[in-house]
Design a protein around this motif. Structure first.
Motif: not given
Length: 372
Positions: A76-77, A79-80, A82, A87, A92, A96
């Motif tokens: 996840r880090e 990806c965004d 964080s 989420w 999320d 997608c």
């Protein structure tokens, strides 16, 4: 029992869990069960038996859950930016290209989302991500995969999520569908189709990601249970399954039909589960409780003429790396009459089936996200 950071191997944890279950069975009445506590690095306690993700600082004790959690946070880090375990919205966590379909599915089928559906390790999100592509796309390869596991040629024509049978089938709820927070056994993924001879078929799947066990029976500890001797003795249970507390729990409005269903399908509950050990406790007092209820749905569908189902199976679809769940499923597969009663799909095989149908980008994403 307390110790430091849990660095046991999966096999040691599995064996320890079996010993712990045996010890807890022999405790005197009203004595709470023995618990095992581990400490995380910051030395805040975390129950080893608490497998569900929470918003607190608790850390899963399973080495697989730990490693998967670490991977998902790093993924996840990337990806965004964080590393939050939740989420902001449960969708999320869905691929997608499938988010709109996921929202429509939940709305149209009136699906009750799990409390932790937005968690990185949500099994419900895992099930959606695994099987949503087959709701609208090709299902030939999935049909071939499932057919090979159940030992029958099947053509899947519909995929459902969190399917709850009509209330009268199991007798768990007061009406036809659960109301509010009323608990009811739900099927994570239901595959509906037809066999080669034209019979209508259903394959009901329990989907597991990082859980290390199935849910246990709450009835054995209920204050309303006046026949805990039946919980402690498989011989007593099989002699008279109607004495089981689950038949009519306190405040229930109807009898639950698990034992009636198995009696009808096999002639007796004992004949339905020839692999059960008569020298031990009720075989469904612990981790075999959840698969028993799902198998009852499958057998009940075959008996209910209004269901339109001629043949039904209950199986497991779990993450390939989850050895704890594989061990529990192996234990379960020894109970029913015949190996075909316990088919098992590997999550990676489902991904390969989708890839063969043309869902290449989704397959690559699934492998990267879930280490498949």
């Amino acid at each position: 029992m307390c110790y430091g950071v849990d660095d046991r191997t999966d096999e040691v944890r599995r064996r320890y869990g079996k010993v712990l279950e045996v010890a807890n069975r022999h405790l005197p009445p009203r004595v709470p069960p023995i618990e095992t506590w581990a400490l995380r690095r910051e030395y805040s306690p975390v129950r080893a038996e608490d497998h569900g993700p929470t918003r607190t600082a608790r850390r899963p004790s399973s080495s697989f859950a730990d490693s998967l959690q670490g991977h998902l946070e790093e993924w996840r880090e990337g990806c965004d930016g964080s590393r939050d375990r939740y989420w902001s919205s449960w969708t999320d966590g869905i691929h997608c290209d499938l988010r709109d379909l996921a929202e429509d599915t939940v709305r149209d089928a009136k699906i009750r989302l799990h409390a932790h559906a937005a968690h990185l390790r949500s099994s419900q999100a895992f099930a959606f991500n695994l099987f949503l592509p087959f709701t609208k796309g090709g299902r030939t390869r999935l049909s071939d995969l499932v057919g090979g596991e159940i030992g029958a040629q099947i053509s899947i024509d519909e995929v459902g999520f969190e399917w709850v049978p009509p209330g009268a089938l199991l007798g768990e709820i007061a009406g036809d569908q659960p109301v509010g927070d009323e608990p009811a056994t739900a099927v994570d993924v239901a595959l509906w189709g037809r066999l080669a001879d034209g019979d209508r078929a259903a394959v009901l799947l329990e989907v597991k990601l990082s859980e290390s066990d199935f849910t246990h029976c709450n009835g054995r500890r209920s204050q309303g249970n006046r026949r805990k001797d039946v919980c402690d003795s498989a011989a007593k249970f099989f002699e008279e399954p109607g004495d089981c507390y689950l038949r009519r729990p306190v405040r229930s409005s109807r009898d639950r039909r698990y034992w009636e269903i198995f009696d009808k399908s096999h002639g007796s509950v004992r004949a339905a589960f020839p692999g059960a050990d008569l020298e031990g406790p009720c075989p469904f007092a612990f981790s075999m409780q959840q698969p028993m209820r799902n198998l009852a749905i499958a057998c009940g569908l075959e008996q209910d003429q209004s269901s339109g189902v001629d043949r039904a199976w209950f199986g497991l679809c779990a993450h390939d790396g989850n050895r704890d769940m594989a061990g529990h499923w192996e234990d379960w597969s020894r109970l029913p009459s015949g190996p075909a009663m316990a088919p098992r799909l590997a999550a990676s095989a489902v991904v390969r089936a989708g890839e063969a149908e043309g869902f290449g980008a989704w397959a690559a994403w699934m492998r990267q996200r879930y280490l498949l």
